[in-house]
Scaffold this motif. Structure first.
Motif, mmCIF file in Angstrom:
data_model
loop_
_atom_site.group_PDB
_atom_site.id
_atom_site.type_symbol
_atom_site.label_atom_id
_atom_site.label_comp_id
_atom_site.label_asym_id
_atom_site.label_seq_id
_atom_site.Cartn_x
_atom_site.Cartn_y
_atom_site.Cartn_z
ATOM 1 N N SER A 174 0.748 -1.273 -0.096
ATOM 2 C CA SER A 174 -0.111 0.114 0.005
ATOM 3 C C SER A 174 0.716 1.206 -0.030
ATOM 4 O O SER A 174 0.451 2.425 -0.039
ATOM 5 C CB SER A 174 -0.802 0.143 1.433
ATOM 6 O OG SER A 174 -0.286 0.237 2.248
ATOM 7 N N GLN A 175 2.055 1.263 0.020
ATOM 8 C CA GLN A 175 3.163 2.146 0.261
ATOM 9 C C GLN A 175 3.428 2.903 -1.168
ATOM 10 O O GLN A 175 3.859 2.047 -1.980
ATOM 11 C CB GLN A 175 4.313 1.912 1.056
ATOM 12 C CG GLN A 175 3.890 1.277 2.306
ATOM 13 C CD GLN A 175 3.053 2.375 3.275
ATOM 14 O OE1 GLN A 175 3.744 3.783 3.309
ATOM 15 N NE2 GLN A 175 2.290 1.993 3.971
ATOM 16 N N PRO A 176 3.485 3.984 -1.328
ATOM 17 C CA PRO A 176 3.674 4.754 -2.644
ATOM 18 C C PRO A 176 5.080 4.218 -3.310
ATOM 19 O O PRO A 176 5.213 4.231 -4.145
ATOM 20 C CB PRO A 176 3.503 6.189 -2.461
ATOM 21 C CG PRO A 176 3.629 6.289 -1.143
ATOM 22 C CD PRO A 176 2.887 5.276 -0.388
ATOM 23 N N ARG A 177 6.111 4.113 -2.218
ATOM 24 C CA ARG A 177 7.606 3.916 -2.839
ATOM 25 C C ARG A 177 7.517 2.403 -3.280
ATOM 26 O O ARG A 177 8.109 2.119 -4.227
ATOM 27 C CB ARG A 177 8.510 4.134 -1.589
ATOM 28 C CG ARG A 177 8.635 5.652 -1.254
ATOM 29 C CD ARG A 177 10.102 5.807 -0.517
ATOM 30 N NE ARG A 177 11.038 5.446 -1.164
ATOM 31 C CZ ARG A 177 11.793 6.336 -2.018
ATOM 32 N NH1 ARG A 177 11.271 7.654 -2.045
ATOM 33 N NH2 ARG A 177 12.722 6.238 -2.417
ATOM 34 N N THR A 178 6.828 1.457 -2.619
ATOM 35 C CA THR A 178 6.828 0.154 -3.213
ATOM 36 C C THR A 178 6.162 0.140 -4.601
ATOM 37 O O THR A 178 6.639 -0.535 -5.309
ATOM 38 C CB THR A 178 6.031 -0.723 -2.059
ATOM 39 O OG1 THR A 178 6.608 -0.563 -0.852
ATOM 40 C CG2 THR A 178 5.935 -2.171 -2.598
ATOM 41 N N ILE A 179 4.743 0.898 -4.808
ATOM 42 C CA ILE A 179 4.496 0.863 -6.065
ATOM 43 C C ILE A 179 5.068 1.319 -7.209
ATOM 44 O O ILE A 179 5.547 0.915 -8.248
ATOM 45 C CB ILE A 179 2.854 1.624 -5.892
ATOM 46 C CG1 ILE A 179 1.920 1.117 -4.686
ATOM 47 C CG2 ILE A 179 2.139 1.842 -7.218
ATOM 48 C CD1 ILE A 179 0.854 1.924 -4.378
ATOM 49 N N ALA A 180 5.744 2.471 -6.698
ATOM 50 C CA ALA A 180 6.990 2.952 -7.665
ATOM 51 C C ALA A 180 8.098 2.284 -8.072
ATOM 52 O O ALA A 180 8.075 2.085 -9.266
ATOM 53 C CB ALA A 180 7.398 4.340 -7.343
ATOM 54 N N ARG A 181 8.582 1.439 -7.133
ATOM 55 C CA ARG A 181 9.525 0.697 -7.267
ATOM 56 C C ARG A 181 9.035 -0.444 -8.359
ATOM 57 O O ARG A 181 10.028 -0.933 -9.242
ATOM 58 C CB ARG A 181 9.990 0.132 -6.138
ATOM 59 C CG ARG A 181 11.206 -0.962 -6.058
ATOM 60 C CD ARG A 181 12.443 -0.469 -7.119
ATOM 61 N NE ARG A 181 13.647 -1.221 -7.247
ATOM 62 C CZ ARG A 181 14.779 -1.133 -7.515
ATOM 63 N NH1 ARG A 181 15.101 -0.149 -8.036
ATOM 64 N NH2 ARG A 181 15.699 -2.007 -7.872
ATOM 65 N N GLU A 182 8.056 -0.995 -8.033
ATOM 66 C CA GLU A 182 7.545 -2.247 -8.848
ATOM 67 C C GLU A 182 7.257 -1.869 -10.050
ATOM 68 O O GLU A 182 7.462 -2.467 -11.260
ATOM 69 C CB GLU A 182 6.218 -2.732 -8.313
ATOM 70 C CG GLU A 182 5.749 -3.976 -8.922
ATOM 71 C CD GLU A 182 4.870 -4.888 -8.169
ATOM 72 O OE1 GLU A 182 5.035 -5.849 -7.509
ATOM 73 O OE2 GLU A 182 3.506 -4.326 -7.979
ATOM 74 N N ALA A 183 6.517 -0.447 -10.420
ATOM 75 C CA ALA A 183 6.122 -0.054 -11.733
ATOM 76 C C ALA A 183 7.633 0.212 -12.483
ATOM 77 O O ALA A 183 7.681 0.106 -13.553
ATOM 78 C CB ALA A 183 5.519 1.341 -11.590
ATOM 79 N N LEU A 184 8.552 0.840 -11.656
ATOM 80 C CA LEU A 184 10.006 1.136 -12.515
ATOM 81 C C LEU A 184 10.360 -0.247 -12.962
ATOM 82 O O LEU A 184 10.920 -0.363 -14.232
ATOM 83 C CB LEU A 184 10.882 1.968 -11.414
ATOM 84 C CG LEU A 184 12.390 1.867 -12.119
ATOM 85 C CD1 LEU A 184 12.382 2.997 -13.363
ATOM 86 C CD2 LEU A 184 13.224 2.525 -11.026
ATOM 87 N N GLN A 185 10.571 -1.300 -11.939
ATOM 88 C CA GLN A 185 11.094 -2.540 -12.357
ATOM 89 C C GLN A 185 10.454 -3.148 -13.589
ATOM 90 O O GLN A 185 10.823 -3.688 -14.813
ATOM 91 C CB GLN A 185 11.170 -3.601 -11.248
ATOM 92 C CG GLN A 185 12.177 -2.939 -10.232
ATOM 93 C CD GLN A 185 13.560 -3.227 -10.699
ATOM 94 O OE1 GLN A 185 14.020 -2.258 -11.211
ATOM 95 N NE2 GLN A 185 14.225 -4.376 -10.196
ATOM 96 N N GLN A 186 9.176 -2.991 -13.721
ATOM 97 C CA GLN A 186 8.424 -3.483 -14.864
ATOM 98 C C GLN A 186 8.630 -2.637 -16.157
ATOM 99 O O GLN A 186 8.689 -3.263 -17.102
ATOM 100 C CB GLN A 186 6.718 -3.627 -14.684
ATOM 101 C CG GLN A 186 6.593 -4.786 -13.526
ATOM 102 C CD GLN A 186 5.098 -4.662 -12.951
ATOM 103 O OE1 GLN A 186 4.168 -3.602 -13.436
ATOM 104 N NE2 GLN A 186 4.903 -5.694 -12.228
ATOM 105 N N ARG A 187 8.893 -1.409 -15.893
ATOM 106 C CA ARG A 187 8.898 -0.604 -17.188
ATOM 107 C C ARG A 187 10.309 -0.762 -17.712
ATOM 108 O O ARG A 187 10.480 -1.034 -18.881
ATOM 109 C CB ARG A 187 8.789 0.809 -16.662
ATOM 110 C CG ARG A 187 8.965 2.010 -17.655
ATOM 111 C CD ARG A 187 7.777 1.856 -18.842
ATOM 112 N NE ARG A 187 7.663 3.008 -19.633
ATOM 113 C CZ ARG A 187 6.875 2.986 -20.626
ATOM 114 N NH1 ARG A 187 5.849 2.221 -20.711
ATOM 115 N NH2 ARG A 187 6.536 3.982 -21.503
ATOM 116 N N ARG A 188 11.333 -1.033 -16.771
ATOM 117 C CA ARG A 188 12.752 -1.237 -17.226
ATOM 118 C C ARG A 188 12.813 -2.793 -17.974
ATOM 119 O O ARG A 188 13.374 -2.859 -18.809
ATOM 120 C CB ARG A 188 13.819 -1.255 -16.134
ATOM 121 C CG ARG A 188 13.698 0.401 -15.696
ATOM 122 C CD ARG A 188 15.005 0.340 -14.780
ATOM 123 N NE ARG A 188 14.992 -0.174 -13.443
ATOM 124 C CZ ARG A 188 15.803 -0.037 -12.590
ATOM 125 N NH1 ARG A 188 16.799 0.903 -12.626
ATOM 126 N NH2 ARG A 188 15.822 -0.736 -11.494
#
Length: 466
Positions: A174-188
């Protein structure tokens, strides 16, 4: 002290001078003393040997305190989408008991030697960390051997660990930093195993103790693994102690390294909608080069100038000047097969577009306007000092050597790196800045409320909106 200063000091309560007066003379502020001679990385009393089982052991004498630090890295990759859930439970429940010892017995035995052990996992490796009094090393290794050869994952303790892990993952997701990290990894990296850093809570809840036991037997293997010991030890004798203590850990096979990462390609940033969010997470990323590349020292200094420490351009712009964020940073990430550059900041929703614009501006400015000699020298002193600090403690040295070994480097690289940094010229930093920091080389994500930030980001261009 001059007579005038002495007279002024006499007017202070109890005859003491204020901090302001201590820092000044009649002619003005006192000049700062010159920097002392930069320390070098000390030669290490080190032994490095691969045992018959395939386990590599690196032992270093660091006799600052009568303790020893232990780091065991086991490559632990798997392409199965369910693997992260099982791997997390292997790490979480590893110390719950073995065929010889229950959880209480493990804790009690470690307590008698002032010791501790813990385990963690990521998509690349299982890491067992520990420490103890140096005299207790045989006991520490005996417990470690018991864990790697016969961890039992008892049903009751396993169930409790699983419930706690499900709760932690639910909160973390539920934490925004976790959401951002997962989205970045999938984007990369798309669906590559490296992108699955945190399992789904539902996957964890479905793992049975037998699955953890099976994964442990199949994947916790000595060949390809590395054990680092640092402390008040004789390195050769310590490796002999390891060979004896872990003689029973001889499972055939080779620990599974992460497959090579996909080539990171530049493309538009992706806006990930998080309705109602009061903050936006900005993550930019571009390819970099590994530590073995001759361009790496210049890249390291250019990155520090951009956002690698507090006295950087991103901090000065986004925090000090604009007040958009509390923290802005850029950093290098390494795996055995790739290196990446990441720019990271969180800003309030109403300045999202402006923060993206300023981040792009700083990237373009770094690549187009070379860092000054003063900026480079400040970054150089910070880089060398940070490296020396990381090697000062037994734990820091053990972790650093373990990380170096994971990417094919050893202590000789550490010893030589300050000299490489000293040799970097302003022209080399300018070339690295131009090559690696051009805004068009980046991709990444923005996580925020699309309804609020979408219009401003659309106006900037180069951003894929939902």
């Amino acid at each position: 002290m001059t007579a005038g200063t002495a007279a002024s000091a006499a007017t202070q309560p109890n005859g003491h001078r204020s901090a302001e007066r201590i820092g000044r003379t009649d002619a003005g502020p006192r000049p700062l003393p010159p920097l002392g001679t930069q320390r070098s990385v000390a030669d290490l009393d080190l032994a490095d040997r691969t045992l018959d089982s395939g386990l590599r052991v690196i032992a270093v004498a660091r006799r600052t305190v009568p303790t020893v630090e232990l780091r065991l890295r086991v490559p632990f990759a798997d392409a199965d989408p369910k693997h992260p859930a099982r791997a997390e439970l292997v790490a979480s429940a590893l110390l719950c008991g073995t065929e010889r010892r229950g959880r209480v017995e493990i804790d009690d035995e470690l307590a008698t030697i002032g010791g501790e052990l813990s385990a963690g996992v990521d998509p690349e490796r299982l890491l067992i960390s520990g420490s103890a009094l140096a005299s207790g090393l045989p006991t520490l290794l005996d417990v470690l051997a018991d864990l790697v050869t016969s961890a039992a994952y008892p049903d009751g303790d396993f169930t409790r660990e699983r419930e706690r892990l499900v709760e932690r993952i639910t909160v973390a997701r539920s934490q925004p930093r976790t959401i951002a990290r997962e989205a970045l990894q999938q984007r990369r990296y798309g669906d590559h195993p490296i992108s699955r850093e945190m399992p789904q809570a539902s996957d964890v809840a479905a793992v049975a103790p037998a699955e953890a036991r099976e994964l442990h037997r199949a994947a916790v293997l000595p060949t390809g693994s590395t054990l680092v010991l640092v402390g008040d030890i004789d390195p050769v004798a310590a490796i002999n102690t390891v060979a004896e203590a872990l003689a029973g850990w001889a499972t055939p096979g080779t620990a599974a390294e992460m497959p090579p990462l996909p080539v990171l390609t530049a493309r538009d940033l992706l806006l990930v909608d998080r309705p109602g969010s009061v903050q936006s997470q900005l993550r930019f990323s571009a390819p970099a080069v590994p530590r073995t590349d001759p361009r790496y020292p210049a890249l390291q200094l250019a990155n520090l100038v951009l956002g690698g420490y507090f006295s950087s351009r991103l901090v000065e712009n986004l925090r000090e000047d604009k007040g958009y964020t509390y923290s802005a940073s850029s950093y290098l990430e390494f795996s055995p097969t790739a290196a990446t550059l990441t720019v990271d900041t969180d800003v309030t929703t109403d300045v999202t577009a402006a923060a993206v614009l300023e981040t792009r501006y700083e990237l373009a400015r770094l690549s187009a306007v070379p860092p000054t000699e003063a900026e480079i020298e400040s970054a150089r002193r910070y880089a060398i000092g940070s490296l020396l600090i990381s090697l000062d403690s037994q734990g820091g040295l053990a972790s650093t050597l373990g990380a170096m070994a994971a990417v094919g480097l050893d202590a000789s690289w550490l010893r030589a790196h300050p000299a490489r940094l000293e040799a970097v010229t302003p022209e080399q930093v300018a070339a690295a800045a131009e090559e690696f920091f051009t805004p068009t080389a980046f991709t990444g994500v923005i996580v925020g409320d699309a309804a609020t930030v979408g219009a401003g980001l659309r106006a900037l261009g180069g951003i894929e909106l939902p």
